[in-house]
Scaffold this motif. Structure first.
Motif, PDB file in Angstrom:
ATOM      1  N   THR A   1       0.604  -1.023  -0.393  1.00  0.00           N
ATOM      2  CA  THR A   1      -0.526  -0.200  -0.339  1.00  0.00           C
ATOM      3  C   THR A   1       0.824   1.336   0.167  1.00  0.00           C
ATOM      4  O   THR A   1       0.256   2.590  -0.959  1.00  0.00           O
ATOM      5  CB  THR A   1      -0.814  -0.184   1.209  1.00  0.00           C
ATOM      6  OG1 THR A   1      -1.778  -0.799   1.632  1.00  0.00           O
ATOM      7  CG2 THR A   1      -1.713   1.307   1.459  1.00  0.00           C
TER       8      THR A   1
ATOM      9  N   CYS B   1       2.503   1.811  -3.128  1.00  0.00           N
ATOM     10  CA  CYS B   1       1.247   2.502  -4.068  1.00  0.00           C
ATOM     11  C   CYS B   1       1.078   3.994  -4.038  1.00  0.00           C
ATOM     12  O   CYS B   1       1.355   4.961  -5.371  1.00  0.00           O
ATOM     13  CB  CYS B   1       0.863   1.502  -4.474  1.00  0.00           C
ATOM     14  SG  CYS B   1       0.282   0.330  -5.141  1.00  0.00           S
TER      15      CYS B   1
ATOM     16  N   ILE C   1     -14.928   1.279   1.651  1.00  0.00           N
ATOM     17  CA  ILE C   1     -14.729  -0.532   1.201  1.00  0.00           C
ATOM     18  C   ILE C   1     -14.077  -1.295   2.173  1.00  0.00           C
ATOM     19  O   ILE C   1     -13.759  -0.805   2.764  1.00  0.00           O
ATOM     20  CB  ILE C   1     -13.950  -0.256   0.170  1.00  0.00           C
ATOM     21  CG1 ILE C   1     -14.246   0.210  -1.261  1.00  0.00           C
ATOM     22  CG2 ILE C   1     -13.597  -1.484  -0.081  1.00  0.00           C
ATOM     23  CD1 ILE C   1     -13.621   1.081  -2.444  1.00  0.00           C
TER      24      ILE C   1
ATOM     25  N   SER D   1     -11.673  -6.336   0.188  1.00  0.00           N
ATOM     26  CA  SER D   1     -12.334  -6.408  -0.910  1.00  0.00           C
ATOM     27  C   SER D   1     -10.562  -5.652  -1.547  1.00  0.00           C
ATOM     28  O   SER D   1     -10.141  -5.611  -2.031  1.00  0.00           O
ATOM     29  CB  SER D   1     -13.395  -5.220  -1.259  1.00  0.00           C
ATOM     30  OG  SER D   1     -14.149  -5.802  -0.974  1.00  0.00           O
ATOM     31  N   LEU D   2     -10.311  -4.578  -0.264  1.00  0.00           N
ATOM     32  CA  LEU D   2      -8.970  -3.720  -0.681  1.00  0.00           C
ATOM     33  C   LEU D   2      -7.667  -4.451  -0.278  1.00  0.00           C
ATOM     34  O   LEU D   2      -6.687  -4.440  -1.886  1.00  0.00           O
ATOM     35  CB  LEU D   2      -8.764  -3.035   0.853  1.00  0.00           C
ATOM     36  CG  LEU D   2      -9.367  -1.528   1.074  1.00  0.00           C
ATOM     37  CD1 LEU D   2      -9.705  -0.569   2.272  1.00  0.00           C
ATOM     38  CD2 LEU D   2      -9.719  -0.692  -0.885  1.00  0.00           C
TER      39      LEU D   2
ATOM     40  N   ASN E   1      -7.906  -8.136  -1.731  1.00  0.00           N
ATOM     41  CA  ASN E   1      -7.771  -8.067  -2.942  1.00  0.00           C
ATOM     42  C   ASN E   1      -7.697  -7.673  -3.755  1.00  0.00           C
ATOM     43  O   ASN E   1      -6.788  -8.144  -4.976  1.00  0.00           O
ATOM     44  CB  ASN E   1      -8.971  -8.974  -2.700  1.00  0.00           C
ATOM     45  CG  ASN E   1      -9.139 -10.030  -2.354  1.00  0.00           C
ATOM     46  OD1 ASN E   1      -8.466 -10.745  -1.790  1.00  0.00           O
ATOM     47  ND2 ASN E   1     -10.861 -10.326  -1.808  1.00  0.00           N
ATOM     48  N   ALA E   2      -7.749  -6.398  -3.970  1.00  0.00           N
ATOM     49  CA  ALA E   2      -7.229  -5.179  -5.004  1.00  0.00           C
ATOM     50  C   ALA E   2      -5.477  -4.594  -4.340  1.00  0.00           C
ATOM     51  O   ALA E   2      -5.192  -4.453  -5.978  1.00  0.00           O
ATOM     52  CB  ALA E   2      -8.233  -4.352  -4.716  1.00  0.00           C
ATOM     53  N   ILE E   3      -5.194  -5.027  -3.828  1.00  0.00           N
ATOM     54  CA  ILE E   3      -4.172  -4.568  -3.575  1.00  0.00           C
ATOM     55  C   ILE E   3      -3.280  -5.999  -3.907  1.00  0.00           C
ATOM     56  O   ILE E   3      -2.036  -6.290  -4.750  1.00  0.00           O
ATOM     57  CB  ILE E   3      -2.750  -4.271  -2.073  1.00  0.00           C
ATOM     58  CG1 ILE E   3      -4.014  -2.959  -2.151  1.00  0.00           C
ATOM     59  CG2 ILE E   3      -1.727  -4.575  -1.610  1.00  0.00           C
ATOM     60  CD1 ILE E   3      -3.392  -2.617  -0.853  1.00  0.00           C
ATOM     61  N   SER E   4      -3.372  -7.534  -3.677  1.00  0.00           N
ATOM     62  CA  SER E   4      -2.503  -8.350  -4.201  1.00  0.00           C
ATOM     63  C   SER E   4      -3.025  -8.729  -5.575  1.00  0.00           C
ATOM     64  O   SER E   4      -3.432  -8.753  -5.785  1.00  0.00           O
ATOM     65  CB  SER E   4      -4.055 -10.146  -3.406  1.00  0.00           C
ATOM     66  OG  SER E   4      -3.185  -9.562  -2.205  1.00  0.00           O
TER      67      SER E   4
END
Length: 87
Positions: A25, A28, A77, A81-82, A84-87
């Protein structure tokens, strides 16, 4: 004794996963203001994103926008879900 070992192992893996997600995180988020800055210099975003603080050399509008958007996303969120979005 096997149960204690598995418990310790699961805690160790969870600890590592938390640090892995945090590192991804931050990686990014550190580049995003500079991406906004570069896009503003190329004319793809508004010129306000290309302004740099004369003392620090930091694109302040992009940094603030990234922080605000990140905070809103984190509030709205769910964590799974967060992740899973990062991975």
């Amino acid at each position: 004794i096997l149960h204690r070992t598995l418990y310790f192992g699961s805690r160790l893996v969870s600890f590592g996963a938390i640090f892995g997600l945090t590192t991804a995180t931050f990686a990014c988020l550190m580049g995003q203001p500079r991406i906004f800055y570069s896009m503003a210099q190329d004319g793809l975003l508004f010129k306000v994103y290309g302004r740099v603080n004369p003392k620090t050399g930091v694109p302040t509008v992009g940094t603030v926008l990234t922080g605000v958007m990140t905070a809103l996303i984190a509030c709205l969120i769910d964590l799974e879900s967060l992740a899973n979005a990062i991975s």
